[in-house]
Design a protein around this motif. Structure first.
Motif, PDB file in Angstrom:
ATOM      1  N   GLY A  16     -37.215  38.925  10.802  1.00 22.67           N
ATOM      2  CA  GLY A  16     -38.074  39.229   9.660  1.00 22.67           C
ATOM      3  C   GLY A  16     -37.519  38.709   8.355  1.00 22.67           C
ATOM      4  O   GLY A  16     -38.255  38.215   7.496  1.00 22.67           O
ATOM      5  N   ARG A  17     -36.205  38.803   8.177  1.00 18.09           N
ATOM      6  CA  ARG A  17     -35.595  38.316   6.934  1.00 18.09           C
ATOM      7  C   ARG A  17     -35.695  36.795   6.850  1.00 18.09           C
ATOM      8  O   ARG A  17     -35.875  36.227   5.765  1.00 18.09           O
ATOM      9  CB  ARG A  17     -34.147  38.767   6.864  1.00 18.09           C
ATOM     10  CG  ARG A  17     -33.989  40.291   6.767  1.00 18.09           C
ATOM     11  CD  ARG A  17     -32.543  40.694   7.006  1.00 18.09           C
ATOM     12  NE  ARG A  17     -32.363  42.137   6.940  1.00 18.09           N
ATOM     13  CZ  ARG A  17     -32.622  42.962   7.939  1.00 18.09           C
ATOM     14  NH1 ARG A  17     -33.092  42.479   9.083  1.00 18.09           N
ATOM     15  NH2 ARG A  17     -32.435  44.263   7.811  1.00 18.09           N
ATOM     16  N   GLN A  18     -35.556  36.139   8.007  1.00 21.77           N
ATOM     17  CA  GLN A  18     -35.699  34.677   8.023  1.00 21.77           C
ATOM     18  C   GLN A  18     -37.147  34.268   7.738  1.00 21.77           C
ATOM     19  O   GLN A  18     -37.397  33.250   7.074  1.00 21.77           O
ATOM     20  CB  GLN A  18     -35.233  34.112   9.366  1.00 21.77           C
ATOM     21  CG  GLN A  18     -33.735  34.155   9.588  1.00 21.77           C
ATOM     22  CD  GLN A  18     -33.232  35.527  10.018  1.00 21.77           C
ATOM     23  OE1 GLN A  18     -34.016  36.450  10.246  1.00 21.77           O
ATOM     24  NE2 GLN A  18     -31.923  35.668  10.153  1.00 21.77           N
ATOM     25  N   ILE A  19     -38.101  35.058   8.219  1.00 20.81           N
ATOM     26  CA  ILE A  19     -39.515  34.789   7.925  1.00 20.81           C
ATOM     27  C   ILE A  19     -39.755  34.867   6.418  1.00 20.81           C
ATOM     28  O   ILE A  19     -40.467  34.045   5.836  1.00 20.81           O
ATOM     29  CB  ILE A  19     -40.423  35.781   8.684  1.00 20.81           C
ATOM     30  CG1 ILE A  19     -40.366  35.497  10.198  1.00 20.81           C
ATOM     31  CG2 ILE A  19     -41.867  35.700   8.181  1.00 20.81           C
ATOM     32  CD1 ILE A  19     -41.070  36.525  11.042  1.00 20.81           C
ATOM     33  N   ARG A  20     -39.125  35.855   5.794  1.00 23.69           N
ATOM     34  CA  ARG A  20     -39.251  35.954   4.339  1.00 23.69           C
ATOM     35  C   ARG A  20     -38.666  34.717   3.656  1.00 23.69           C
ATOM     36  O   ARG A  20     -39.299  34.118   2.773  1.00 23.69           O
ATOM     37  CB  ARG A  20     -38.541  37.202   3.842  1.00 23.69           C
ATOM     38  CG  ARG A  20     -38.542  37.295   2.311  1.00 23.69           C
ATOM     39  CD  ARG A  20     -37.248  37.840   1.785  1.00 23.69           C
ATOM     40  NE  ARG A  20     -37.205  37.793   0.332  1.00 23.69           N
ATOM     41  CZ  ARG A  20     -36.280  38.400  -0.392  1.00 23.69           C
ATOM     42  NH1 ARG A  20     -35.342  39.104   0.203  1.00 23.69           N
ATOM     43  NH2 ARG A  20     -36.281  38.282  -1.703  1.00 23.69           N
ATOM     44  N   GLN A  21     -37.470  34.328   4.080  1.00 22.18           N
ATOM     45  CA  GLN A  21     -36.762  33.246   3.398  1.00 22.18           C
ATOM     46  C   GLN A  21     -37.432  31.887   3.602  1.00 22.18           C
ATOM     47  O   GLN A  21     -37.508  31.086   2.666  1.00 22.18           O
ATOM     48  CB  GLN A  21     -35.310  33.186   3.885  1.00 22.18           C
ATOM     49  CG  GLN A  21     -34.457  32.142   3.168  1.00 22.18           C
ATOM     50  CD  GLN A  21     -32.993  32.240   3.558  1.00 22.18           C
ATOM     51  OE1 GLN A  21     -32.575  33.161   4.259  1.00 22.18           O
ATOM     52  NE2 GLN A  21     -32.196  31.292   3.117  1.00 22.18           N
TER      53      GLN A  21
END
Length: 827
Positions: free
Chosen positions: A316-321
């Motif tokens: 999820g954090r990579q999707i944000r970034q």
């Protein structure tokens, strides 16, 4: 042709994969959008109404429901004065956005200030406004926007009340400004006796600087006069910057740039290696949105969906970034008014439910020059405790040289941590553990933490972070002698006994000669126990070689005892709280286990056989082994084991000679001992160098000096006692106590490495009577041998905790039973 088809297939396959991934992503968003539909703010208000009917006050996290004596809603200053006079205990609440019970107490009535919310005057020429403290920022914005005026300093979100904002001395994303106190012209405050005073930087300064940032402990802030600014247009600028480049980027592009109005650097978890640097720069360009303020009651389902993705989805954090933010910052940069950019609504952060999990904030303030030193420490705590960090936003603040409980004592970066946690007891305890660890780390770089959040800090941490707290408490005692104004924060940190205790502590901490790294965490005194068992085991092994054969030593019992002590320690100190020290204990535990297991098997097979054929007579190589064991056991008291010169003893193994004729069996024993001792010493020599290298790389070459604060004249004067880490500190401290006893003079220990308790050990007979002031941590059996008969005697090693102030009296009691302190576990 084949190659062409293969490339085409690969491209097609990648395209199918990418399409499938995007479909999955969109499908997930649609599913979350459907399941998160509805108005979570309305549901929250309904829960709050039910709580109010039951006289329960909660905060935005819903982690701290407090049953209060009553909830009073004033509408005038007279009603506030009446409530203050009528009730013996009063707490003050606004928007309830603090996160640790700072607006309520079970012992008090809460003043709910949200209906004390009028604008009293607006001076457009002077650019200042006077308001009642229960008003929210958004209500002010609605009024002043038509005059092209804007609030000078406030939070990012506009839902907060003015009084609450002053009580915590808020800051925003502004550049060249800082805490809100820098924009306050004056305030009116209702004091504990019912008097109403006007306070400003030039009038009743003591009240002004104690009430703003005073967390509701001085009085009730009623009216506030604030500076305003022009409502200029601002254009967004965004740049993705590596962590290593951010400090220089900020210095070169933001810090002294008068055109930058807002700035924040959003760190991307989980590796925090890159930062989205977002600035809003003054411009004459026309605005690109229709509204001058963000519309009220906007539907934030998309934002709430994004928070779920970032906090719960795999990657999820990579999707944000790599997906959300690139989409967010693509296209032409928007132009807003200053008011628009300051009118965000906390509704975008509100989840559909907070029963099982909740979103929470913490904040840490770090001197700007300590940025590079601080960030690795912060990252390590997050990683060690597996914190579900959603975002870390970096803000900037100029120093606050006035307020008594100032959080920005120097020019600072504010690290605003937004994370998600479960609401069960175990999760709350875990958050407490990593919060205290984080506070220790921020204090180590000269920073501090923010008071409006969960109350996990210890009393010592609070006073170290806010060194003027005692000054604040003196003001409070004068203005509020009965402690009328309270809440959970002051319930925890303020009472007369604690004030007196920390007054004395403050005095002794001004003792000349204290090192910058004086304070050490108490947990190290506990975590040291398994490590020191290895020292005692080495000593016991050395004693056993003199009295009996190597094959008779209890190698496997030693392994069992190490891990028993390890379990006891980890029951007291959770593994994630132990951090690097916990990892060290595992590494040396495995090494100790492997070494003793191999020696246990070998000595009870090959070693036992050569003992037998040698007629159970020692050869000169056995004497060398005794020497190595004896020297090693003594060495470990003063130095790390990996510094022992194992290789120097190899030559002794090969040059030693017998003084009398030997048998064939003894000759075989000599050869076997030479080989096995050479192999053992060579392996340990190589392994110790590897461990030394990585230890120095991770922790540096330590200049470990432990200090204690003592007095020889019943507390009239103080001095610093210091010695190197490991056993030298024990030698110095016990030597000082012996000298005091011999002279019959006074000797008191007031503090050791910032701690009021310490762990130590001693060896005693089984009929030993434990002094009442000692608390047993663990007890272990050790073998001793008569020097003449080699008769075995079992004694008990007691490891105990004691208050440092009791050590001298306890020491005298122990000497009365012919027992000496063997070792202080000196953090």
């Amino acid at each position: 042709m084949f190659i062409h088809i293969k490339k085409l297939s690969l491209r097609r396959g990648f395209g199918i994969f990418l399409l499938g991934f995007l479909c999955l992503l969109v499908g997930g968003f649609v599913f979350l959008a459907i399941t998160t539909k509805g108005d979570p703010v309305l549901r929250k208000l309904e829960r709050e109404q039910k709580n109010t009917e039951q006289k329960i006050v909660n905060d935005v996290t819903e982690l701290n429901p407090l049953g209060v004596l009553d909830i009073v809603v004033p509408h005038s200053e007279e009603e506030i004065v009446d409530a203050v006079k009528r009730y013996p205990r009063v707490s003050v609440g606004g928007g309830r956005n603090s996160m640790g019970g700072q607006t309520a107490s079970e012992r008090a009535v809460q003043l709910d200030m949200r209906e004390y919310n009028k604008i009293l005057s607006l001076n457009k020429e002077k650019k200042e406004i006077t308001v009642q403290s229960g008003i929210r920022w958004r209500d002010i914005q609605d009024t002043i926007d038509e005059y092209d005026l804007s609030i000078k300093i406030m939070q990012t979100y506009s839902n907060f009340t003015v009084g609450g904002s002053l009580s915590v001395n808020v800051h925003g994303r502004y550049i060249g400004l800082g805490p809100i106190i820098l924009s306050v012209k004056n305030i009116r405050v209702v004091l504990a006796d019912g008097r109403v005073v006007t306070a400003s930087p030039s009038e009743n300064q003591e009240v002004f600087y104690a009430a703003i940032g005073g967390m509701g402990g001085i009085g009730v802030i009623t009216d506030v006069t604030l500076e305003l600014e022009d409502n200029v247009h601002v254009e967004r600028s965004q740049e993705r910057v590596s962590l290593s480049e951010y400090a220089s980027f900020f210095n070169n592009n933001v810090r002294n740039n008068s055109q930058v109005l807002f700035h924040n650097g959003d760190m991307y978890p989980p590796d925090f290696s890159h930062i989205s640097a977002v600035s809003w720069v003054k411009t004459d360009k026309p605005i690109t949105v229709e509204s001058r303020l963000i519309p009220r009651k906007k539907d934030y389902w998309l934002e709430r969906t994004a928070w779920i993705v970032m906090s719960e989805w795999p990657f999820g954090r990579q999707i944000r970034q790599y997906v959300i933010d690139p989409l967010l910052y693509s296209g032409k940069s928007p132009v807003h008014t200053r008011n628009y950019e300051a009118s965000y609504d906390t509704a975008e952060l509100e989840p559909s439910d907070r029963t099982k999990s909740t979103y929470v904030l913490q904040e840490y303030f770090v001197p700007v020059e300590k940025f590079d030193e601080w960030v690795p420490k912060m990252k390590k705590v997050f990683n060690d405790y597996d914190v579900n960090v959603i975002n870390v936003s970096i803000r900037h603040a100029l120093p606050d040289t006035g307020s008594t409980l100032a959080w920005a004592k120097t020019e600072s970066f504010a690290f605003v941590v937004y994370y998600k946690q479960d609401t069960d007891k175990e999760a709350i305890q875990k958050v407490g553990n990593w919060t205290r660890e984080m506070i220790d780390q921020v204090l180590s770089v000269g920073g501090t933490y923010y008071l409006p959040y969960q109350l996990h800090a210890t009393d010592d941490q609070f006073h170290r972070a806010y060194p003027r707290a005692l000054e604040y408490f003196e003001i409070k005692k004068r203005l509020d002698p009965t402690n009328k104004f309270t809440n959970k924060l002051w319930d925890k940190y303020y009472d007369e006994d604690k004030v007196e205790y920390y007054k004395q502590r403050q005095e002794i901490f001004h003792t000349e000669g204290l090192r910058d790294d004086y304070i050490r965490p108490y947990k190290n005194s506990i975590l040291a126990l398994p490590e020191w068992y290895i020292v005692y085991s080495a000593e016991e092994y050395a004693r056993s070689l003199v009295a009996m054969r190597p094959s008779q030593f209890s190698y496997f019992f030693s392994i069992k005892e190490y891990w028993r002590q390890y379990r006891i320690v980890t029951q007291k100190i959770a593994p994630e709280e132990a951090g690097d020290y916990g990892m060290v204990l595992k590494v040396i535990g495995v090494s100790f286990t492997v070494e003793n297991a191999i020696k246990g098997v070998y000595e009870n097979t090959v070693g036992s056989l050569t003992e037998y054929i040698a007629g159970y007579k020692k050869v000169s190589e056995d004497l060398v082994a005794e020497e190595v064991a004896r020297d090693y056991g003594a060495f470990l008291y003063d130095y790390p084991w990996y510094d022992f010169p194992f290789a120097q003893y190899i030559s002794k193994v090969w040059i030693t000679k017998e003084t009398t004729p030997i048998t064939v069996g003894q000759f075989i024993r000599k050869i076997e001992r030479r080989i096995i001792l050479t192999v053992e010493l060579s392996l340990k020599s190589g392994y110790s160098k590897i461990i030394a290298y990585f230890t120095h790389k991770q922790f540096g070459v330590q200049d470990d000096i432990i200090q204690a604060i003592i007095s020889r004249d019943n507390g009239k004067t103080f001095e610093v006692l210091e010695a190197p880490h490991y056993h030298p500190f024990t030698k110095v401290l016990t030597g000082e106590m012996d000298a005091a006893l011999e002279k019959g003079s006074s000797f008191e220990i007031y503090d050791i490495a910032g701690n009021q308790q310490i762990t130590f050990s001693f060896v005693a007979d089984k009929d030993f009577i434990l002094p009442e002031k000692l608390r047993v941590v663990l007890v272990s059996d050790e073998a001793y041998y008569d020097v003449d008969s080699y008769e075995k005697e079992m004694k008990r090693r007691f490891t105990v905790e004691a208050s440092v102030k009791d050590i001298f009296e306890v020491y005298k009691e122990l000497l009365g039973q012919d027992v000496r302190i063997a070792h202080f576990y000196d953090y």
